[in-house]
Design an enzyme around this catalytic site. Structure first.
Site, PDB file in Angstrom:
ATOM      1  N   ASN A  89       0.923  -1.247  -0.177  1.00 36.72           N
ATOM      2  CA  ASN A  89       0.060  -0.112   0.186  1.00 36.72           C
ATOM      3  C   ASN A  89       0.802   1.321   0.037  1.00 36.72           C
ATOM      4  O   ASN A  89       1.475   1.683   0.977  1.00 36.72           O
ATOM      5  CB  ASN A  89      -1.069   0.036   1.398  1.00 36.72           C
ATOM      6  CG  ASN A  89      -1.699   1.031   1.230  1.00 36.72           C
ATOM      7  OD1 ASN A  89      -2.187   1.867   0.304  1.00 36.72           O
ATOM      8  ND2 ASN A  89      -2.317   1.488   2.781  1.00 36.72           N
ATOM      9  N   TRP A  90       0.846   1.853  -0.985  1.00 39.57           N
ATOM     10  CA  TRP A  90       1.970   3.099  -1.301  1.00 39.57           C
ATOM     11  C   TRP A  90       1.308   4.316  -0.458  1.00 39.57           C
ATOM     12  O   TRP A  90       2.000   5.174  -0.311  1.00 39.57           O
ATOM     13  CB  TRP A  90       2.092   3.222  -2.801  1.00 39.57           C
ATOM     14  CG  TRP A  90       3.124   2.366  -3.376  1.00 39.57           C
ATOM     15  CD1 TRP A  90       3.212   1.162  -3.005  1.00 39.57           C
ATOM     16  CD2 TRP A  90       3.594   2.303  -4.924  1.00 39.57           C
ATOM     17  NE1 TRP A  90       4.122   0.434  -3.689  1.00 39.57           N
ATOM     18  CE2 TRP A  90       4.250   1.334  -4.882  1.00 39.57           C
ATOM     19  CE3 TRP A  90       3.442   3.412  -5.724  1.00 39.57           C
ATOM     20  CZ2 TRP A  90       4.716   0.863  -6.330  1.00 39.57           C
ATOM     21  CZ3 TRP A  90       3.768   3.025  -6.963  1.00 39.57           C
ATOM     22  CH2 TRP A  90       4.846   1.800  -7.209  1.00 39.57           C
ATOM     23  N   LYS A  91       0.025   4.529  -0.291  1.00 35.98           N
ATOM     24  CA  LYS A  91      -0.845   5.334   0.325  1.00 35.98           C
ATOM     25  C   LYS A  91      -0.417   6.399  -0.479  1.00 35.98           C
ATOM     26  O   LYS A  91      -0.651   6.782  -1.632  1.00 35.98           O
ATOM     27  CB  LYS A  91       0.164   5.754   1.786  1.00 35.98           C
ATOM     28  CG  LYS A  91      -0.153   4.355   2.593  1.00 35.98           C
ATOM     29  CD  LYS A  91       0.174   4.603   3.966  1.00 35.98           C
ATOM     30  CE  LYS A  91       0.085   3.183   4.686  1.00 35.98           C
ATOM     31  NZ  LYS A  91       0.583   3.325   6.155  1.00 35.98           N
ATOM     32  N   HIS A 100      -8.990   0.521   5.676  1.00 38.73           N
ATOM     33  CA  HIS A 100      -7.669   0.770   6.229  1.00 38.73           C
ATOM     34  C   HIS A 100      -7.580   1.604   7.478  1.00 38.73           C
ATOM     35  O   HIS A 100      -8.708   2.405   7.438  1.00 38.73           O
ATOM     36  CB  HIS A 100      -6.695   1.439   5.177  1.00 38.73           C
ATOM     37  CG  HIS A 100      -5.228   1.454   5.407  1.00 38.73           C
ATOM     38  ND1 HIS A 100      -4.596   2.234   6.251  1.00 38.73           N
ATOM     39  CD2 HIS A 100      -4.228   0.594   5.192  1.00 38.73           C
ATOM     40  CE1 HIS A 100      -3.474   2.126   6.280  1.00 38.73           C
ATOM     41  NE2 HIS A 100      -3.092   0.990   5.923  1.00 38.73           N
ATOM     42  N   GLU A 133      -6.160   4.130   8.518  1.00 35.34           N
ATOM     43  CA  GLU A 133      -6.013   5.213   8.344  1.00 35.34           C
ATOM     44  C   GLU A 133      -7.345   6.026   7.752  1.00 35.34           C
ATOM     45  O   GLU A 133      -7.903   7.089   8.104  1.00 35.34           O
ATOM     46  CB  GLU A 133      -4.917   5.813   7.201  1.00 35.34           C
ATOM     47  CG  GLU A 133      -3.486   5.716   8.046  1.00 35.34           C
ATOM     48  CD  GLU A 133      -2.469   5.470   7.029  1.00 35.34           C
ATOM     49  OE1 GLU A 133      -1.416   5.181   7.498  1.00 35.34           O
ATOM     50  OE2 GLU A 133      -2.802   5.578   5.605  1.00 35.34           O
ATOM     51  N   GLU A 143      -4.299  -5.587  10.972  1.00 33.86           N
ATOM     52  CA  GLU A 143      -3.301  -4.395  10.987  1.00 33.86           C
ATOM     53  C   GLU A 143      -3.462  -3.728  12.581  1.00 33.86           C
ATOM     54  O   GLU A 143      -4.013  -2.839  12.457  1.00 33.86           O
ATOM     55  CB  GLU A 143      -3.220  -3.322   9.719  1.00 33.86           C
ATOM     56  CG  GLU A 143      -4.412  -3.110   9.383  1.00 33.86           C
ATOM     57  CD  GLU A 143      -4.365  -1.644   8.611  1.00 33.86           C
ATOM     58  OE1 GLU A 143      -3.285  -1.279   7.968  1.00 33.86           O
ATOM     59  OE2 GLU A 143      -5.462  -1.036   8.496  1.00 33.86           O
ATOM     60  N   GLY A 149       3.217   1.849  10.739  1.00 32.99           N
ATOM     61  CA  GLY A 149       4.188   3.097  10.768  1.00 32.99           C
ATOM     62  C   GLY A 149       5.088   3.371  11.939  1.00 32.99           C
ATOM     63  O   GLY A 149       5.591   4.506  12.134  1.00 32.99           O
ATOM     64  N   SER A 152       4.459  -2.645   9.960  1.00 32.04           N
ATOM     65  CA  SER A 152       5.717  -2.621  10.313  1.00 32.04           C
ATOM     66  C   SER A 152       6.525  -3.657   9.978  1.00 32.04           C
ATOM     67  O   SER A 152       7.451  -4.265  10.422  1.00 32.04           O
ATOM     68  CB  SER A 152       6.208  -2.012  11.903  1.00 32.04           C
ATOM     69  OG  SER A 152       5.457  -0.761  12.180  1.00 32.04           O
TER      70      SER A 152
END
Length: 253
Positions: free
Chosen positions: A11-13, A99, A101, A171, A177, A216
């Site tokens: 996932n490149w965000k 996700h 976020e 996750e 992160g 991570s």
């Protein structure tokens, strides 16, 4: 014992470029990793079509393009949003739903996530349902109840067949992160719980559904995580932006 094909998803965000697309696809092809696992890349929406074009040029049939998010509606006055139809037209085959976020920063509820999940599924795309708990929930013993609520929201909307053709990604928000991944033992305990929850309504699906760990993951800890019996791969964040690291993680899977 059912053999499940490993999956490694990046996932490149809100990162990446056409150059990174070129680098990653070239290294995937040269390494040959996609012969033994399914590789999923989720770049920003502006790169969907370009990624799809380059993937076809490299003839990488086992590399899949995933949308980072879709709207639960088909169309409308929703500036900046992307429908499942637009994502599919741009070449997306998979969709990340819920996700951490999206849930924390954009206040997306489990009910809305479930609607997005079913929208993707009904459009013929494979949804990746992300579930996880916050630091506070972990410390107060609410991990399992939080995961149960997130998964039940999808079950309530889609029934017992909802997870037949999807993936689940655990996750933990406290690991995303931070550089501090869950221990392999803790991750396995959570994955076993998720698989058991699916088994309680559909035993056959529980044997085949793939559950990824995200939070991570890096080359140094990937092997220990992937060796656990209920962990079928990973949802990669930062390391997915570094082609050499990503390829190493794929090789470890």
């Amino acid at each position: 014992m059912t053999k499940r094909m490993p999956v490694v998803a990046a996932n490149w965000k809100m990162n990446g470029s056409r150059e990174l697309v070129n680098q990653v696809l070239l290294q995937i092809k040269q390494s040959g990793v996609c012969q033994d696992i399914e590789v999923v890349i989720s770049p920003p929406a502006t790169l969907y079509s370009y990624f799809d074009e380059q993937k076809k040029i490299h003839e990488l049939d086992h590399v899949f393009l995933a949308a980072q998010n879709i709207n639960e509606l088909d169309n409308g006055a929703l500036t900046g949003e992307i429908s499942v139809g637009l994502a599919k037209e741009s070449g997306c085959q998979w969709v990340i739903c819920g996700h951490s976020e999206r849930r924390s920063l954009f206040k997306e509820t489990s009910k809305v996530t479930a609607k997005k999940f079913m929208k993707a599924l009904n459009a013929g795309l494979k949804p990746i349902l992300c579930v996880g708990e916050t630091t506070e929930e972990k410390e107060t013993g609410k991990t399992f109840s939080r995961l149960t609520a997130q998964i039940e929201a999808v079950m309530h909307l889609g029934g017992k067949q909802a997870f037949k053709d999807c993936l689940i990604a655990y996750e933990p928000i406290w690991a995303v992160g931070t550089g501090q991944a869950a221990s392999p033992e803790l991750a396995q305990e959570i994955h076993r719980f998720i698989r058991g929850m699916i088994a309680s309504i559909c035993p056959e699906t529980a044997k085949t559904v793939r559950i990824l760990y995200g939070g991570s993951i890096k080359p140094e800890n990937a092997a220990a995580l992937f060796s656990q019996p209920d962990i079928d791969g990973g949802l990669i964040g930062g390391a997915g932006l570094v082609p050499e690291q990503f390829i190493k993680i794929c090789q470890l899977a």
